[in-house]
Design an enzyme around this catalytic site. Structure first.
Site, PDB file in Angstrom:
ATOM      1  N   CYS A 150       0.781  -1.315  -0.044  1.00 40.92           N
ATOM      2  CA  CYS A 150      -0.366   0.003  -0.062  1.00 40.92           C
ATOM      3  C   CYS A 150       0.723   1.250   0.057  1.00 40.92           C
ATOM      4  O   CYS A 150       0.354   2.280  -0.184  1.00 40.92           O
ATOM      5  CB  CYS A 150      -0.774   0.030   1.234  1.00 40.92           C
ATOM      6  N   HIS A 209      -2.188   7.155   5.360  1.00 32.57           N
ATOM      7  CA  HIS A 209      -2.653   5.988   4.745  1.00 32.57           C
ATOM      8  C   HIS A 209      -3.786   5.718   5.270  1.00 32.57           C
ATOM      9  O   HIS A 209      -3.866   5.806   6.691  1.00 32.57           O
ATOM     10  CB  HIS A 209      -1.656   4.728   4.670  1.00 32.57           C
ATOM     11  N   ASN A 234      -9.752   0.907   2.620  1.00 30.67           N
ATOM     12  CA  ASN A 234      -8.378   0.767   2.346  1.00 30.67           C
ATOM     13  C   ASN A 234      -8.034   0.484   0.709  1.00 30.67           C
ATOM     14  O   ASN A 234      -8.277  -0.553   0.512  1.00 30.67           O
ATOM     15  CB  ASN A 234      -7.632  -0.293   3.124  1.00 30.67           C
TER      16      ASN A 234
HETATM   17  O1  UT7 Z   1      -2.693  -1.385   4.008  1.00 35.95           O
HETATM   18  C1  UT7 Z   1      -2.531  -2.630   4.515  1.00 35.95           C
HETATM   19  C2  UT7 Z   1      -2.641  -2.404   5.982  1.00 35.95           C
HETATM   20  N1  UT7 Z   1      -3.638  -3.199   6.738  1.00 35.95           N
HETATM   21  C3  UT7 Z   1      -3.955  -2.769   7.772  1.00 35.95           C
HETATM   22  O2  UT7 Z   1      -3.726  -1.671   8.310  1.00 35.95           O
HETATM   23  C4  UT7 Z   1      -4.816  -3.874   8.909  1.00 35.95           C
HETATM   24  C5  UT7 Z   1      -4.247  -3.670  10.086  1.00 35.95           C
HETATM   25  N2  UT7 Z   1      -5.012  -4.437  11.353  1.00 35.95           N
HETATM   26  C6  UT7 Z   1      -6.358  -3.862  11.452  1.00 35.95           C
HETATM   27  O3  UT7 Z   1      -6.771  -2.832  11.051  1.00 35.95           O
HETATM   28  C7  UT7 Z   1      -7.240  -4.596  12.345  1.00 35.95           C
HETATM   29  O4  UT7 Z   1      -6.436  -5.710  12.968  1.00 35.95           O
HETATM   30  C8  UT7 Z   1      -8.415  -5.371  11.906  1.00 35.95           C
HETATM   31  C9  UT7 Z   1      -9.386  -4.312  11.609  1.00 35.95           C
HETATM   32  C10 UT7 Z   1      -8.145  -6.163  10.433  1.00 35.95           C
HETATM   33  C11 UT7 Z   1      -9.237  -6.560  12.664  1.00 35.95           C
HETATM   34  O5  UT7 Z   1      -9.336  -5.710  14.093  1.00 35.95           O
HETATM   35  P1  UT7 Z   1      -8.820  -6.166  15.222  1.00 35.95           P
HETATM   36  O6  UT7 Z   1      -9.425  -5.460  16.522  1.00 35.95           O
HETATM   37  O7  UT7 Z   1      -7.501  -6.645  15.320  1.00 35.95           O
HETATM   38  O8  UT7 Z   1      -9.667  -7.856  15.498  1.00 35.95           O
HETATM   39  P2  UT7 Z   1      -9.427  -9.275  15.521  1.00 35.95           P
HETATM   40  O9  UT7 Z   1      -8.722  -9.608  14.425  1.00 35.95           O
HETATM   41  O10 UT7 Z   1      -8.356  -9.195  16.671  1.00 35.95           O
HETATM   42  O11 UT7 Z   1     -10.629 -10.021  15.596  1.00 35.95           O
HETATM   43  C12 UT7 Z   1     -11.499  -9.702  16.759  1.00 35.95           C
HETATM   44  C13 UT7 Z   1     -12.816 -10.648  16.575  1.00 35.95           C
HETATM   45  C14 UT7 Z   1     -12.647 -11.986  15.921  1.00 35.95           C
HETATM   46  O12 UT7 Z   1     -13.577 -12.802  17.019  1.00 35.95           O
HETATM   47  P3  UT7 Z   1     -13.141 -13.605  18.236  1.00 35.95           P
HETATM   48  O13 UT7 Z   1     -12.037 -14.533  17.842  1.00 35.95           O
HETATM   49  O14 UT7 Z   1     -12.737 -12.522  18.924  1.00 35.95           O
HETATM   50  O15 UT7 Z   1     -14.436 -14.322  18.304  1.00 35.95           O
HETATM   51  C15 UT7 Z   1     -12.731 -12.331  14.704  1.00 35.95           C
HETATM   52  O16 UT7 Z   1     -13.217 -13.397  13.981  1.00 35.95           O
HETATM   53  O17 UT7 Z   1     -13.684 -10.055  15.456  1.00 35.95           O
HETATM   54  C16 UT7 Z   1     -13.968 -10.989  14.420  1.00 35.95           C
HETATM   55  N3  UT7 Z   1     -13.954 -10.521  13.035  1.00 35.95           N
HETATM   56  C17 UT7 Z   1     -15.178  -9.920  12.811  1.00 35.95           C
HETATM   57  N4  UT7 Z   1     -16.393  -9.885  13.272  1.00 35.95           N
HETATM   58  C18 UT7 Z   1     -17.383  -9.217  12.368  1.00 35.95           C
HETATM   59  C19 UT7 Z   1     -13.205 -10.401  12.305  1.00 35.95           C
HETATM   60  N5  UT7 Z   1     -13.707  -9.705  11.280  1.00 35.95           N
HETATM   61  C20 UT7 Z   1     -14.800  -9.513  11.224  1.00 35.95           C
HETATM   62  C21 UT7 Z   1     -15.879  -8.739  10.577  1.00 35.95           C
HETATM   63  N6  UT7 Z   1     -17.115  -8.727  11.207  1.00 35.95           N
HETATM   64  N7  UT7 Z   1     -15.604  -8.587   9.312  1.00 35.95           N
END
Ligand code: UT7
Length: 331
Positions: free
Chosen positions: A117, A253, A283
């Site tokens: 990105c 970004h 994004n």
């Molecule tokens: O340019 C490329 C750069 N990329 C980025 O900057 C991404 C950086 N990372 C992030 O922005 C965050 O890590 C995310 C937005 C991708 C995820 O947020 P998070 O607070 O880190 O969530 P997580 O991955 O720890 O997931 C938390 C929970 C999980 O459920 P459990 O295991 O706690 O029961 C996931 O399964 O949220 C669940 N989950 C969702 N729930 C509903 C993951 N994706 C979704 C979704 N809808 N779309």
């Protein structure tokens, strides 16, 4: 070529986002997710998604068309290098940049640049170096991305995050104080396993398997992003010989509102000095920073003479940041 009183700067900008808009509510109907989860975790409300027959070169053409609309047909006169930063080129080769060169009949060299990105800010760094060395006079530096075409729409952890778009800019010599005051680029390939999509190889050198869709370890990328947004912005401001108070506009970004807010707080900048478009575009990868700049221009938040701070990060893992004074073109 740069002289004691000139350096490279951005003198023109255009941008494009596809017409098709997919809202969080649309995604609720497709997968097990909710508007509440997406907005609180990311700040994203909508994203623009390319049509089935709309590819990265098409997005790049539309951004260059917008550049022409804003600055006139002469904006491409004398362009002698085209750089397209993208992770989703139409083909491995020929380069998408060569397609742009041909489409506009430019007498120019052309190459693609792949830096996750971060690509468009890397393209600015390359363009700056080409201009200030005298190798090129006017560089068309584009970020164009159709990442939604390589998403696994069954993977809710990544499918809700990305959108498509393109931005096009002209980089050439400007009179100081306009232009780039600093440019920082970096990479840490040991983090490649956290964000990837396969091509010819089956795995990375460390054995990480590669698939046909984008894979991201969101938590690892989040931690990396917060860290480099801090260090890269501090470095860019210091190398420009400025302080945080000198920054009129921060254009980061647009990956996640929480990452943007963390960076803004570390920089002690008020919200009105930060551009946020992640709610509208998600994004959009290499298009994210130019789309945010175009939004700032269109809403009157960015005017000639402003000192702005750019920062980006992405697959590689890579990062880049720059302080520049906006404007200085021929008008
Ligand atoms: O340019 C490329 C750069 N990329 C980025 O900057 C991404 C950086 N990372 C992030 O922005 C965050 O890590 C995310 C937005 C991708 C995820 O947020 P998070 O607070 O880190 O969530 P997580 O991955 O720890 O997931 C938390 C929970 C999980 O459920 P459990 O295991 O706690 O029961 C996931 O399964 O949220 C669940 N989950 C969702 N729930 C509903 C993951 N994706 C979704 C979704 N809808 N779309």
């Amino acid at each position: 070529m740069s002289t004691a009183t000139t350096r490279a700067g951005i003198t023109a900008l255009g941008a494009y986002a596809p017409e098709r808009v997919v809202t969080n509510e649309d995604l609720e109907r497709l997968m097990d997710t909710s508007d509440e989860w997406i907005t609180t975790r990311t700040g994203i409300r909508r994203r623009h998604v390319s049509a089935d027959d709309e590819f990265t070169s098409d997005l790049a053409f539309r951004a260059v068309d917008d550049l022409i609309r804003r600055h006139g047909a002469g904006v491409l006169d004398g362009v002698d290098l085209v750089i397209v930063a993208t992770n989703t080129p139409d083909a491995l080769f020929p380069a998408t940049a060569a397609l742009v060169q041909d489409h506009y009949g430019l007498k120019a060299a052309a190459f693609d640049l792949l830096a996750g990105c971060t690509g468009w800010v890397y393209a600015l760094a390359a363009a700056k170096a080409f201009v200030e060395s005298g190798q090129s006079r006017r560089v068309l530096a584009i970020g164009a991305e159709a990442l939604t075409k390589v998403l696994d729409w069954n993977d809710r952890a990544t499918a809700v995050l990305f959108g498509d778009g393109a931005g096009a800019s002209i980089v050439e010599a400007v009179e100081m104080p306009f232009g780039f005051a600093s440019m920082v680029i970096g990479a840490d390939g040991s983090g490649g396993k956290h964000l990837h999509k396969g091509s010819l190889g089956r795995c990375l050198p460390d054995g990480t398997p590669l698939g046909e869709h984008l894979y991201m370890n969101g938590r690892e990328v989040f931690k990396f992003a917060v860290r480099v947004m801090d260090t890269a912005t501090v470095q860019a401001i210091a190398e420009a010989g400025l302080t945080n108070d000198d920054i009129s506009l921060f254009v980061p970004h647009q990956a996640n509102l929480r990452i943007i807010d963390a960076a803004r707080e570390r920089l002690r900048l008020p919200p009105e000095r930060v551009v946020v478009t992640v709610d509208e575009y998600g994004n959009s990868s290499t298009a994210s920073v130019p789309l945010a700049l175009a939004h700032a221009l269109d809403t009157g938040r960015l005017v000639d003479g402003d000192t702005i701070l750019l920062v980006s990060f992405g697959a590689g893992l890579t990062w880049a940041s720059s302080v520049l004074t906006w404007g200085g073109g021929r008008g």
